[in-house]
Design an enzyme around this catalytic site. Structure first.
Site, mmCIF file in Angstrom:
data_model
loop_
_atom_site.group_PDB
_atom_site.id
_atom_site.type_symbol
_atom_site.label_atom_id
_atom_site.label_comp_id
_atom_site.label_asym_id
_atom_site.label_seq_id
_atom_site.Cartn_x
_atom_site.Cartn_y
_atom_site.Cartn_z
ATOM 1 N N ARG A 284 65.848 88.484 123.280
ATOM 2 C CA ARG A 284 67.304 88.302 123.109
ATOM 3 C C ARG A 284 67.613 87.665 121.750
ATOM 4 N NH1 ARG A 284 67.461 90.507 127.670
ATOM 5 N NH2 ARG A 284 67.923 89.511 129.669
ATOM 6 N N GLU B 91 65.894 87.538 145.614
ATOM 7 C CA GLU B 91 66.417 88.551 144.691
ATOM 8 C C GLU B 91 65.575 89.825 144.695
ATOM 9 O OE1 GLU B 91 66.772 87.368 140.543
ATOM 10 O OE2 GLU B 91 67.631 89.274 139.980
ATOM 11 N N LYS C 151 70.485 87.631 146.423
ATOM 12 C CA LYS C 151 70.925 88.080 145.085
ATOM 13 C C LYS C 151 70.544 89.551 144.925
ATOM 14 C CE LYS C 151 70.329 87.111 140.140
ATOM 15 N NZ LYS C 151 70.226 86.091 139.109
ATOM 16 N N SER D 120 73.833 91.236 137.602
ATOM 17 C CA SER D 120 74.597 92.221 136.821
ATOM 18 C C SER D 120 73.747 93.430 136.441
ATOM 19 C CB SER D 120 75.257 91.577 135.600
ATOM 20 O OG SER D 120 74.318 90.960 134.753
ATOM 21 N N GLY D 121 72.462 93.236 136.232
ATOM 22 C CA GLY D 121 71.517 94.351 136.137
ATOM 23 C C GLY D 121 71.684 95.332 134.985
ATOM 24 N N GLY D 122 72.377 94.940 133.928
ATOM 25 C CA GLY D 122 72.547 95.864 132.798
ATOM 26 C C GLY D 122 73.952 96.446 132.715
ATOM 27 N N ARG E 264 72.842 88.326 131.839
ATOM 28 C CA ARG E 264 73.426 88.992 130.675
ATOM 29 C C ARG E 264 74.950 89.041 130.731
ATOM 30 N NH1 ARG E 264 69.509 93.978 131.509
ATOM 31 N NH2 ARG E 264 69.493 93.020 133.570
#
Ligand code: 5MM
Length: 339
Positions: A31, A175, A217, A259-261, A290
């Site tokens: 990142r 998750e 999650k 959110s996964g992208g 993210r």
């Protein structure tokens, strides 16, 4: 109500969600490199301290997931990171899996590791101030995957982790992430997630995990990111809610989606839509990495001394997501940020 049941409720009650700031050093380095910032432990701390001391934490973030490095760091004023998070009325948590490896027997797939020595690590994290933990399993969608083996072995590991976390008097975030990479349609994502959640709850029950003291999650139900099929927000919301209703036992107090992208706005808008049609007793909230940090990180990269605007952007994202937990978000509100 037991202590862990109480903590689980507090983490996502009253318009709050979770900030997933538990990027491992490898992910954080990716990142930071993408915005030309050197990934030193000092820089990682600077960015995270800026977020953890932002006003948005007070009103919209009930829990912050930390990485091993961060939970042991101190702020510029000498407070430990868990003390800083507590002072803003939020609960510190810790990622305890140690990442994914090739799954023996199905090497194209992943198994999450970290069970060895976990009891001892949990005791240490409790002393450092953590009151919840997180473990992420990942599943790829393709013609042949996920295999039964990947679904069963990851569910087993998640359940063993969750039982150990509760033994240590902390709340486990469970998750299981079905990744959105691929050409599959939304129905395929539904079917895979349905199978994954069924197996997870079978194993959690077998391991005598108190579901009232857990948070799920999951991924939202979405078409693959290379799919021709473009689903609208309402369809995503309906399929996601249906999958939750059919698989998550009523004792589970809350669900905090990853959110996964998705883009920041997609993640907010989809959660808002899910809450518009939510006819369950589940608190439906967010645990975004993210989708809470992207814009703030971009701004910080322009000038790492510009904490003010970085926090302003983060506060706005936190507020927008907070509003989406009670279906009060709108595109007009979204546009009100001026930096
Ligand atoms: C924040 O990223 C988390 C850690 O990732 P690595 O272990 O790969 O470094 C990740 O588990 C995250 O908490 C979840 O994927 C949710 O984050 P997103 O960005 O999907 O909301």
């Amino acid at each position: 109500m037991s202590e862990i049941e109480n903590i689980a409720k507090q983490m996502i009650a009253k318009g709050r969600g979770i900030l997933a700031a538990d990027e491992s050093t490898g992910t954080m380095t990716k990142r930071l490199s993408s915005i030309n910032i050197e990934s030193t432990s000092e820089n990682r701390l600077k960015f995270r301290e800026a977020l953890f001391s932002a006003e948005g934490i007070k009103n919209y973030i009930g829990g912050v997931i930390l990485y091993d490095e961060t939970i042991k760091q101190k702020t510029s004023s000498g407070k430990t990171i868990p003390e800083l998070i507590r002072s803003f009325g939020s609960i510190p948590g810790i990622k305890v899996d140690i990442g994914t490896k090739k799954l023996a027997g199905s090497p194209e797939e992943k198994i999450t590791e970290g069970l060895d020595g976990l009891r001892e690590r949990l005791a240490e994290y409790y002393k450092l101030g953590a009151r919840f933990a997180k473990w992420r399993a990942v599943y790829n969608i393709s013609e042949e995957y996920p295999s039964k083996l990947a679904i069963k072995s990851n569910a087993h590991a998640l359940a063993r982790y969750a039982a150990l976390v509760q033994e240590a008097k902390m709340v486990p975030i469970v998750e299981p992430e079905v990744l959105m990479d691929g050409k599959h349609d939304i129905m395929k994502c539904y079917k895979v997630t349905d199978g994954v959640l069924k197996e997870c709850y079978k194993e959690l029950k077998l391991h005598n995990v108190n579901l009232k003291g857990t948070i799920l999650k999951p991924n939202m139900i979405l078409p693959g990111n290379k799919s021709k099929d473009k689903s609208n927000t309402l369809e995503i919301a309906k399929m996601t809610l249906k999958c939750i209703k059919e698989n998550v036992p009523n004792e589970v107090p809350g669900i905090a989606f990853l959110s996964g992208g998705q883009t920041e706005i997609e993640a907010t808008q989809n959660l808002n839509e899910i809450n518009k049609i939510n006819d369950t007793n589940f608190l439906l909230s967010f645990s975004y990495g993210r989708a809470l940090q992207q814009s703030a990180l971009k701004n910080w990269a322009k000038n790492i001394r510009d904490i003010n605007n970085t926090q302003k952007i983060f506060n706005h994202r936190s507020k927008m997501n907070g509003l989406s937990t009670s279906a009060k978000w709108s595109m007009d509100l979204e546009k009100q940020l001026t930096v």
